[in-house]
Design an enzyme around this catalytic site. Structure first.
Site, PDB file in Angstrom:
ATOM      1  N   ASP A   9       0.873  -1.175   0.000  1.00  0.00           N
ATOM      2  CA  ASP A   9       0.000   0.000   0.000  1.00  0.00           C
ATOM      3  C   ASP A   9       0.913   1.229   0.000  1.00  0.00           C
ATOM      4  OD1 ASP A   9      -2.383   1.636   0.524  1.00  0.00           O
ATOM      5  OD2 ASP A   9      -1.550   1.823   2.546  1.00  0.00           O
ATOM      6  N   ASP A  11      -0.248   5.189   0.896  1.00  0.00           N
ATOM      7  CA  ASP A  11      -0.542   6.175   1.939  1.00  0.00           C
ATOM      8  C   ASP A  11      -0.691   5.496   3.301  1.00  0.00           C
ATOM      9  OD1 ASP A  11      -1.550   8.948   0.443  1.00  0.00           O
ATOM     10  OD2 ASP A  11      -1.806   7.135  -0.745  1.00  0.00           O
ATOM     11  N   ASP A 167      -1.362  -0.693   6.188  1.00  0.00           N
ATOM     12  CA  ASP A 167      -1.443  -0.045   7.498  1.00  0.00           C
ATOM     13  C   ASP A 167      -2.847   0.024   8.063  1.00  0.00           C
ATOM     14  OD1 ASP A 167      -2.528   3.158   7.173  1.00  0.00           O
ATOM     15  OD2 ASP A 167      -1.987   2.071   5.352  1.00  0.00           O
TER      16      ASP A 167
END
Length: 211
Positions: A9, A11, A167
């Protein structure tokens, strides 16, 4: 057996972009004559892609989350976002981690950020050459947590075993839906307890992630 593909991922995983997203949102809202929303609230809307972010902003303000205004704001947001990086930063240890991992792993990006700003921010931070495959939120008909983008990133990287590194709850759900092991960076934008996300690897700093 080849080392697994590592799909990241973006961001909240490789870059800390929430301040930039909030700043762009503030400018877009001002142009529409709408009030500013807090950093904390905008950050809580991050993760499901730009159209969803803008929709959540509009609904928060008591406005329709679809339609002409939504379309206009998404376009304006993206046009600013792919040119502005002043408030975005790499998380500590990201560059050294990618240098180490790229020597034995194939690396890919799977993000809900649109393709154009994704490639722009990778180029800005000198990360482009690490990733032979970049799947953005508008690359395919469906975005995370649907497993299609992650499966596509793995296929385009040559297939085989893979690990998804993220995240957030969206990333954990994506890995689960794709039946791919999940590695969790704890310093991003999640709201759920670490132990509830089903991660096989958990790391607080990028210097610690060496699968």
């Amino acid at each position: 057996m080849a080392d697994p593909v590592l799909v990241f991922d973006l961001d909240g995983t490789l870059i800390h972009s929430a301040p930039e997203i909030h700043g762009v949102a503030r400018d877009v809202l001002a142009q529409e004559g709408l009030p500013e929303l807090s950093y904390e609230l905008i950050t809580s809307f991050v993760g499901n892609g730009l159209p969803t972010l803008v929709s959540r902003i509009l609904v928060q303000l008591g406005l329709p989350g679809t339609g002409e205004q939504h379309h206009r704001m998404v376009e304006h947001f993206e046009s600013i976002y792919q040119q502005r990086f002043d408030l975005t930063s790499l998380y500590p240890g990201v560059m050294s981690m990618l240098h180490d991992l790229s020597g034995r792993h194939r690396l890919a990006i799977c993000t809900n950020k649109p393709q154009a700003p994704t490639r722009a921010v990778l180029a800005h931070f000198g990360l482009t050459d690490f990733f032979s495959v970049v799947i953005g939120g508008d690359t395919l008909p469906r975005r995370k947590p649907d497993p299609l983008p992650l499966h596509q990133a793995i296929r385009d990287s040559g297939g085989g075993d893979a690990i998804f590194v993220g995240d957030s709850e969206v990333d954990a759900d994506t890995a689960r839906n794709a039946q791919i092991p999940f590695a969790l960076f704890t310093g991003g934008y999640r709201k759920t307890a670490v132990e509830d996300l089903g991660a096989k690897w958990i790391f607080d700093h990028h210097d610690e992630f060496r699968p």
